[in-house]
Design an enzyme around this catalytic site. Structure first.
Site, PDB file in Angstrom:
ATOM      1  N   GLY A   1       5.951   2.284  -1.488  1.00  0.00           N
ATOM      2  CA  GLY A   1       5.540   3.385  -0.365  1.00  0.00           C
ATOM      3  C   GLY A   1       4.881   4.596  -1.590  1.00  0.00           C
ATOM      4  O   GLY A   1       4.975   5.488  -1.127  1.00  0.00           O
TER       5      GLY A   1
ATOM      6  N   GLU B   1      15.484  -1.025  -1.426  1.00  0.00           N
ATOM      7  CA  GLU B   1      15.926  -0.186  -0.562  1.00  0.00           C
ATOM      8  C   GLU B   1      17.888  -0.894  -0.086  1.00  0.00           C
ATOM      9  O   GLU B   1      18.524   0.176   0.402  1.00  0.00           O
ATOM     10  CB  GLU B   1      14.964   0.137   0.843  1.00  0.00           C
ATOM     11  CG  GLU B   1      13.788   0.791   0.481  1.00  0.00           C
ATOM     12  CD  GLU B   1      12.888   1.033   1.539  1.00  0.00           C
ATOM     13  OE1 GLU B   1      12.661   0.133   2.659  1.00  0.00           O
ATOM     14  OE2 GLU B   1      11.698   1.327   1.629  1.00  0.00           O
TER      15      GLU B   1
ATOM     16  N   ASN C   1       7.310  -5.422   6.554  1.00  0.00           N
ATOM     17  CA  ASN C   1       7.906  -5.035   6.720  1.00  0.00           C
ATOM     18  C   ASN C   1       8.084  -3.650   7.505  1.00  0.00           C
ATOM     19  O   ASN C   1       7.975  -2.682   7.178  1.00  0.00           O
ATOM     20  CB  ASN C   1       8.537  -4.908   5.172  1.00  0.00           C
ATOM     21  CG  ASN C   1       9.877  -3.782   5.236  1.00  0.00           C
ATOM     22  OD1 ASN C   1      10.859  -3.911   6.342  1.00  0.00           O
ATOM     23  ND2 ASN C   1      10.555  -4.241   4.114  1.00  0.00           N
TER      24      ASN C   1
ATOM     25  N   SER D   1       3.135  -0.616  -1.878  1.00  0.00           N
ATOM     26  CA  SER D   1       1.280  -0.007  -1.919  1.00  0.00           C
ATOM     27  C   SER D   1       0.300  -1.322  -1.939  1.00  0.00           C
ATOM     28  O   SER D   1      -0.463  -1.016  -1.882  1.00  0.00           O
ATOM     29  CB  SER D   1       1.622   0.840  -3.146  1.00  0.00           C
ATOM     30  OG  SER D   1       2.392   1.631  -2.613  1.00  0.00           O
TER      31      SER D   1
ATOM     32  N   GLU E   1       8.499  -7.004  -5.791  1.00  0.00           N
ATOM     33  CA  GLU E   1       8.483  -6.222  -5.306  1.00  0.00           C
ATOM     34  C   GLU E   1       8.561  -4.523  -6.445  1.00  0.00           C
ATOM     35  O   GLU E   1       9.703  -4.147  -6.445  1.00  0.00           O
ATOM     36  CB  GLU E   1       8.992  -5.545  -3.651  1.00  0.00           C
ATOM     37  CG  GLU E   1       8.437  -6.057  -2.679  1.00  0.00           C
ATOM     38  CD  GLU E   1       8.650  -5.559  -1.756  1.00  0.00           C
ATOM     39  OE1 GLU E   1       7.556  -5.442  -0.319  1.00  0.00           O
ATOM     40  OE2 GLU E   1       9.583  -5.394  -1.460  1.00  0.00           O
TER      41      GLU E   1
ATOM     42  N   HIS F   1      15.850  -6.842  -0.594  1.00  0.00           N
ATOM     43  CA  HIS F   1      15.174  -5.415  -0.572  1.00  0.00           C
ATOM     44  C   HIS F   1      15.909  -3.905  -1.022  1.00  0.00           C
ATOM     45  O   HIS F   1      16.534  -3.985  -1.141  1.00  0.00           O
ATOM     46  CB  HIS F   1      14.108  -5.085   0.851  1.00  0.00           C
ATOM     47  CG  HIS F   1      13.154  -3.866   0.946  1.00  0.00           C
ATOM     48  ND1 HIS F   1      13.303  -2.468   0.258  1.00  0.00           N
ATOM     49  CD2 HIS F   1      11.856  -4.404   1.201  1.00  0.00           C
ATOM     50  CE1 HIS F   1      12.151  -1.854   0.582  1.00  0.00           C
ATOM     51  NE2 HIS F   1      11.342  -3.535   0.372  1.00  0.00           N
TER      52      HIS F   1
ATOM     53  N   LYS G   1       9.814  -1.413   8.441  1.00  0.00           N
ATOM     54  CA  LYS G   1      11.425  -0.202   7.751  1.00  0.00           C
ATOM     55  C   LYS G   1      12.274   0.201   9.143  1.00  0.00           C
ATOM     56  O   LYS G   1      11.835  -0.843  10.248  1.00  0.00           O
ATOM     57  CB  LYS G   1      10.778   0.045   6.667  1.00  0.00           C
ATOM     58  CG  LYS G   1      10.419  -0.152   5.522  1.00  0.00           C
ATOM     59  CD  LYS G   1       9.768   0.471   4.903  1.00  0.00           C
ATOM     60  CE  LYS G   1       9.099  -0.705   3.347  1.00  0.00           C
ATOM     61  NZ  LYS G   1       9.241   0.509   1.690  1.00  0.00           N
TER      62      LYS G   1
HETATM   63  P1  PGA Z   1       4.910  -0.526   1.040  1.00  0.00           P
HETATM   64  O1  PGA Z   1       6.190  -1.102   1.107  1.00  0.00           O
HETATM   65  O2  PGA Z   1       3.525  -1.476   1.676  1.00  0.00           O
HETATM   66  O3  PGA Z   1       4.902   0.729   1.686  1.00  0.00           O
HETATM   67  O4  PGA Z   1       4.564  -0.040  -0.263  1.00  0.00           O
HETATM   68  C1  PGA Z   1       6.506  -2.558   0.790  1.00  0.00           C
HETATM   69  C2  PGA Z   1       7.799  -2.866   0.898  1.00  0.00           C
HETATM   70  O5  PGA Z   1       8.682  -2.016   0.711  1.00  0.00           O
HETATM   71  O6  PGA Z   1       8.596  -4.185   1.246  1.00  0.00           O
END
Ligand code: PGA
Length: 248
Positions: A172, A96, A9, A211, A166, A94, A11
């Site tokens: 993140g 976010e 992903n 992460s 998640e 997601h 982003k």
């Molecule tokens: P990250 O993000 O691996 O940077 O923690 C995962 C995601 O948001 O899909």
């Protein structure tokens, strides 16, 4: 036996030049991979992903989709448009999108249905915040998010989708759920689906995201109900992403 899937992903990262280097590396290395592999890129780069990955083992997809088919929805992108650019997958719900853009369970369920109807494979993201985990309601939250989709599209629809657990507190942040913490939620999700349809539950790919790094991927992917990963930050670094794919 479920096959593993590792999906990146990106982003809102990248530019034409850095994307090309990354896509070339992933394409080259993908021939030797035994897991499924995909990248979810920003909309303007779908054509680049398509041109770079067509004919390879790597699939591509979007990070969001409109719940509407077409119309006066400025700034939105429909599922049919994603299909025109060869997308196989699209992220739906997601955290976010839920937290920053106000996507409700009902909107996520409508997006899921729109993606499925266009022939895309939605990757439905669910997960609890830190406050929800500390309040002991992880299961309640994840079940609520899942049930919204099941009641809108039916249990058999999950047979054509991928799930991603998640935990919001792990995205993140560098804080990964422990393999056991993740496994517990994955098992809960599978059990919930099995209450309605055992065969769908058995075949359902449930990815872990939050992460994931080369150093923790193997122990996460070794858990019985973890069928791969949804990778944010580490998917932008070719060596890291490919190491995670190899772990799967
Ligand atoms: P990250 O993000 O691996 O940077 O923690 C995962 C995601 O948001 O899909």
């Amino acid at each position: 036996m479920r096959t593993k899937l590792v999906a990146g992903n990106w982003k809102m990262h990248g530019n034409l030049a850095t994307n090309q280097a990354l896509l070339n590396r992933v394409r080259e290395a993908s021939a030797g991979l035994s897991c499924g592999c995909a990248v979810c890129v920003p909309f303007p780069y779908l054509a680049q992903a398509q041109a770079s990955l067509a004919g390879s083992k790597v699939a591509w997809g979007g990070q969001n989709v409109s719940e509407h088919g077409q119309g006066a929805y400025t700034g939105e992108v429909s599922a049919a448009m994603l299909v025109e650019f060869g997308c196989r997958y699209v992220l739906v719900g997601h955290s976010e999108r839920r937290a920053l853009y106000g996507e409700t369970d009902a909107m996520v369920a409508a997006k899921f249905a729109a993606a499925l109807q266009a022939g895309l494979t939605p990757i439905l993201c669910v997960g609890e915040t830190l406050a929800e985990r500390e309040a002991g309601i992880t299961g309640v939250v994840v079940t609520r998010q899942l049930d919204a989709v099941i009641s809108a599209s039916g249990i058999s629809a999950l047979g054509k989708a991928v799930l991603a657990y998640e935990p919001v507190w792990a995205i993140g942040t560098g804080k990964t759920a422990s393999p056991q913490q993740a496994q517990d939620v994955h098992a809960l999700i599978r059990a919930r689906v099995a209450e309605s349809d055992a065969a769908v539950a058995q075949g359902l790919q449930i990815l872990y995201g939050g992460s994931v790094k080369p150093g923790n991927a193997q122990e996460l992917f070794a858990m019985p109900d973890i069928d791969g990963g949804l990778i944010g930050g580490a998917s932008l670094v070719a060596d890291d992403f490919l190491a995670i794919c190899s772990a799967a």
